[in-house]
Design a protein around this motif. Sequence first.
Motif, PDB file in Angstrom:
ATOM      1  N   GLY A  87       3.525   0.026  11.620  1.00 42.38           N
ATOM      2  CA  GLY A  87       3.789   1.149  10.727  1.00 42.38           C
ATOM      3  C   GLY A  87       4.835   2.105  11.246  1.00 42.38           C
ATOM      4  O   GLY A  87       5.461   1.906  12.274  1.00 42.38           O
ATOM      5  N   THR A  88       4.998   3.196  10.470  1.00 42.83           N
ATOM      6  CA  THR A  88       5.918   4.270  10.819  1.00 42.83           C
ATOM      7  C   THR A  88       5.172   5.581  10.679  1.00 42.83           C
ATOM      8  O   THR A  88       4.789   5.933   9.572  1.00 42.83           O
ATOM      9  CB  THR A  88       7.137   4.266   9.870  1.00 42.83           C
ATOM     10  N   ASN A 116       2.054   9.420   6.939  1.00 40.87           N
ATOM     11  CA  ASN A 116       3.280   8.607   7.012  1.00 40.87           C
ATOM     12  C   ASN A 116       2.938   7.160   7.322  1.00 40.87           C
ATOM     13  O   ASN A 116       3.535   6.231   6.783  1.00 40.87           O
ATOM     14  CB  ASN A 116       4.249   9.148   8.060  1.00 40.87           C
ATOM     15  N   TRP A 117       1.975   6.955   8.216  1.00 44.97           N
ATOM     16  CA  TRP A 117       1.533   5.592   8.549  1.00 44.97           C
ATOM     17  C   TRP A 117       0.973   4.921   7.300  1.00 44.97           C
ATOM     18  O   TRP A 117       1.280   3.774   7.009  1.00 44.97           O
ATOM     19  CB  TRP A 117       0.500   5.627   9.677  1.00 44.97           C
ATOM     20  N   SER A 120       3.657   3.824   4.992  1.00 39.57           N
ATOM     21  CA  SER A 120       4.363   2.631   5.480  1.00 39.57           C
ATOM     22  C   SER A 120       3.515   1.364   5.305  1.00 39.57           C
ATOM     23  O   SER A 120       4.060   0.273   5.205  1.00 39.57           O
ATOM     24  CB  SER A 120       4.775   2.808   6.946  1.00 39.57           C
ATOM     25  N   THR A 123       3.463   0.930   1.178  1.00 43.09           N
ATOM     26  CA  THR A 123       4.853   0.776   0.730  1.00 43.09           C
ATOM     27  C   THR A 123       5.087   1.421  -0.624  1.00 43.09           C
ATOM     28  O   THR A 123       4.160   1.784  -1.348  1.00 43.09           O
ATOM     29  CB  THR A 123       5.325  -0.695   0.693  1.00 43.09           C
TER      30      THR A 123
END
Length: 182
Positions: A87-88, A116-117, A120, A123
């Motif tokens: 992830g990001t 944020n994770w 990611s 999507t």
Amino acid sequence: MQPGSREEMRRIRMSSNWVNMVIALGVCLAAVLVAFAFVPRPEMELTREVDYVGMAESAQTSADFTLAVPALPEGWTSNEANLEPMGTPAVETWYVSWVGPEREWMSLRQSQGNDNWVRSMVTDELSESGTREIAGQTFTAYENSRGDQALVGEVDGTTVVLKGTAAWETYDRFATEIVEGA
């Protein structure tokens, strides 16, 4: 020009090159076809199956949270499992992938990741479609027009993302197993 002279032999070689090439290619093609005729072909589809429960037991010693290990419905198998950064931003993530009997699939991503994770993992191709109450927990549902879906919720201090193409009842079953196993 004399029969058998160098000049006659050179002309024969020059005019026969393409014929010899065609003959050589034909012999090679025949050899390849014969080899393919004797290659064994599997009669059933090959699938990889992993012991995700055993992998979770091994990975639990290095994980900062309790790994979710739901029991599988009849006909489902696990084909991948690992604990690695994803992830990001990249955070330690427990990842398991399952395949169902009707060629459906589902994956679990579990982490202590932030919003944020989660974005990611889900999507941009999935849109929020509502919430679902499962075993006393609220999960956010996502889906798109191609039949991809995701279910995101907080379980035992971690974020759980179930993503795949199975029926919503299957998501409910997996989510119930995860919540009750926590």
